[in-house]
Design an enzyme around this catalytic site. Sequence first.
Site, PDB file in Angstrom:
ATOM      1  N   GLU A 311       0.822  -1.215   0.000  1.00 12.49           N
ATOM      2  CA  GLU A 311       0.000   0.000   0.000  1.00 12.49           C
ATOM      3  C   GLU A 311       0.853   1.261   0.000  1.00 12.49           C
ATOM      4  O   GLU A 311       0.610   2.188   0.766  1.00 12.49           O
ATOM      5  CB  GLU A 311      -0.940   0.003   1.215  1.00 12.49           C
ATOM      6  N   ASP A 385      -8.116  -9.083   4.468  1.00 14.60           N
ATOM      7  CA  ASP A 385      -7.872  -7.909   5.303  1.00 14.60           C
ATOM      8  C   ASP A 385      -8.918  -7.743   6.392  1.00 14.60           C
ATOM      9  O   ASP A 385      -9.800  -6.897   6.256  1.00 14.60           O
ATOM     10  CB  ASP A 385      -7.866  -6.654   4.413  1.00 14.60           C
ATOM     11  N   GLU A 413     -12.508  -2.025  12.215  1.00 14.13           N
ATOM     12  CA  GLU A 413     -12.530  -1.332  10.924  1.00 14.13           C
ATOM     13  C   GLU A 413     -13.659  -1.824  10.026  1.00 14.13           C
ATOM     14  O   GLU A 413     -14.367  -1.033   9.417  1.00 14.13           O
ATOM     15  CB  GLU A 413     -11.173  -1.535  10.224  1.00 14.13           C
TER      16      GLU A 413
HETATM   17  C1  BDP Z   1      -6.139  -2.101   6.104  1.00 16.75           C
HETATM   18  C2  BDP Z   1      -6.461  -0.709   6.505  1.00 16.75           C
HETATM   19  C3  BDP Z   1      -5.318   0.244   6.314  1.00 16.75           C
HETATM   20  C4  BDP Z   1      -4.070  -0.335   6.942  1.00 16.75           C
HETATM   21  C5  BDP Z   1      -3.790  -1.702   6.347  1.00 16.75           C
HETATM   22  C6  BDP Z   1      -2.632  -2.417   7.008  1.00 16.75           C
HETATM   23  O1  BDP Z   1      -7.571  -0.286   5.729  1.00 16.75           O
HETATM   24  O2  BDP Z   1      -5.679   1.463   6.900  1.00 16.75           O
HETATM   25  O3  BDP Z   1      -2.986   0.498   6.738  1.00 16.75           O
HETATM   26  O4  BDP Z   1      -4.900  -2.533   6.543  1.00 16.75           O
HETATM   27  O5  BDP Z   1      -2.905  -3.348   7.765  1.00 16.75           O
HETATM   28  O6  BDP Z   1      -7.071  -2.908   6.767  1.00 16.75           O
HETATM   29  O7  BDP Z   1      -1.487  -2.099   6.755  1.00 16.75           O
END
Ligand code: BDP
Length: 720
Positions: A311, A385, A413
């Site tokens: 990401e 996730d 989340e």
């Molecule tokens: C996702 C989230 C994001 C996190 C990412 C992570 O949406 O904000 O940075 O995981 O775990 O669930 O790195």
Amino acid sequence: MRNKFAFILPFLLLLLVTNSLYAEDGYRLWLRYDQLNDAARLKDYRKAISGILVDGDSPTLLAAEKELKMGLDGLLGKAVPLTEKLTRKGAIVAGTPESSPLIRSLNINDKLQEVGEEGYLILSTTINGKKVTAIAANTAVGVLYGSFHFLRLLQTTQDISRLSISSSPKTEHRVLNHWDNLDRTVERGYAGFSLWDWHKLPDYIDQRYIDYARANASIGINGTVLTNVNANALVLTEEYLIKVKALADAFRPYGLKVYLTARFSAPIEIGGLKTADPVDPQVQQWWKDKASEIYSHIPDFGGFLVKADSEGQPGPHNYKRTHAEGANMLADAVAPHKGIVMWRAFVYSHEAPDDRAKQAYNEFKPLDGKFRDNVLVQVKNGAIDFQPREPFHPLFGAMPETPLMMEFQITQEYLGQGTHLAYLAPMWEEVLDADTYAKGKGSTVAKVVDGSLDNHSLSAMAGVANIGTDRNWTGHQFGQANWYAFGRLAWNPYLSSEEIAEEWIKMTFSNKEEVVSAIKTMMLNSHEAVVNYMTPLGLHHIMGWSHHYGPGAWIKDKHRADWTSVYYHKADENGVGFDRTKTGSNAVAQYFPPVEEEFSNPEKTPEKYLLWFHHLPWDYKVESGRTLWDELALRYQSGVDTVRQMQRTWDALEGKVDPERFRHVKTFLEIQEKDAEWWRDATLLYFQTFSKRPLPEGVEKPTKSLDYFMKLDPKFVPGI
Ligand code: BDP
């Protein structure tokens, strides 16, 4: 005189009123220590406990003494004296063989050896002819953990007359991950702002830091990563390290170590180097120096948590190096100081993959055995996730040469964020109990995580924190239960979600049987309810764009296909679901047989994962004999129904729990009902455009159009 009193009286009254108004705001968590209202037990305890004798004066032993004093005074409703000598029966004698001649005199070295560094014994025994309760451990922190356990026995009104308890943690590092930014916003945080008041640190030590450490110690959490995985290199500068040191000093008596996230490009951003290439000697030296600098401030610094090549976070791939090369460089830097590196497996590359669920496994499995001894690979419970429900991550069991640690998300989340009651321990239990079959039957995820399956002494569990500046710490009163449950499961991944819930309810709300059983039912049904009104039958990642609050099954055409909902549900006129079998992405091949066979065949796949692995026709017959479409619709309805049931249960508790928390939870349940209906209506209307079938009987008709729902675009949702 009379006049003067008349003048003061309103103030006194106001004080009384404000005190009672704020008395039950949730701040005290599960460490409330109010006088027990079980008269029989109270009598027993008062008779049995005459004093507190903690031998030793280390800060941790003093913390244990303070906690015992506060806890016992409160629970027993009388001052329990601190004593230095054993003059009467009924003392609580706590210490280590080194700190305490009395503990030494018990000759329990063999038993102590078994509980290791952080474990403890709680024994009803006799010293110098006097009946005592001994809380013994090899280290001061073990004594502290034992003291909290002893208090828990009273808080949950257990018999304490014949104790013979021995407890030690099954995982070595039990760590909270705060996704806290230096500006005090919290990524995916729904309980206000970050606890860490960087601006006032290092000078001002907020009482909250101490209470936070106490709460963690009470459930055995022994580490905290202070900063977001989407890291900011600034925290590694001298200016911030001094602040980190102040927090570490405040936490130390409670056995809580601090860790930081390491931004991979820090050598460039704060070190003035041209590269962050892990094989570059200058870069390696920079990290070594940085580690020495950190340890000069914080001698027991835990180590680094790293999100790399994911990401948009920089990582070794930027230099065509592997995750192992990146992790090992950092591991070498902290190794001389006994630090560890927790390297996350939550990665996915820039190119849109055929199936994101496969990426972590594909990237990490070939690296098995290539990591240094002080590296753990931190794996999320599922391969996508933190969805409301996921099958266990196929990496568990697949890397026998590498200690794999679990990453759970305590913050909700994808599970209703700050406003939905979702007790997550049943979901975590489902994952921990799952059998990977890596070494035949019984190779559960829990055994991978605690290191027992592959004989790793290094083991850990991480939980993404749900804690913030809200007065009640977690936003939702019931969010506290998830913090609590995480700690308890990290200590012992074999505990049941039910017993954890029971403990928490008794400590947090009431010991009364009717209250305990009512709240327990609510809690134990809550996760399934959320799954039903959000993503039943294995659906996943169909929530609102970016903020993830509310439904968004229609999300498509974004810059990454695997950030859209249509990528995951693949609904069309023929059916719905992601085909991860041989005819599709073949992600099932990442599991060991017989799990692979089970997930390959829709008839054998547990229904809760059905659409995770299969694309099935709308009139596919499910276990109930209904069509897939009807079942889906009824699941959504049942999610809403369960929330309404929770509301009825809670309403019946009016007067049995304090008014302040009663009102709070009642209002939040109303929000949850509204949101559950929103999820049901919006998602079913959307899928109906493909299924072209009517809603079955028993499913309420939506009151708004699909168009209405698709235009909803909540702004400023917290936690992004
Ligand atoms: C996702 C989230 C994001 C996190 C990412 C992570 O949406 O904000 O940075 O995981 O775990 O669930 O790195």
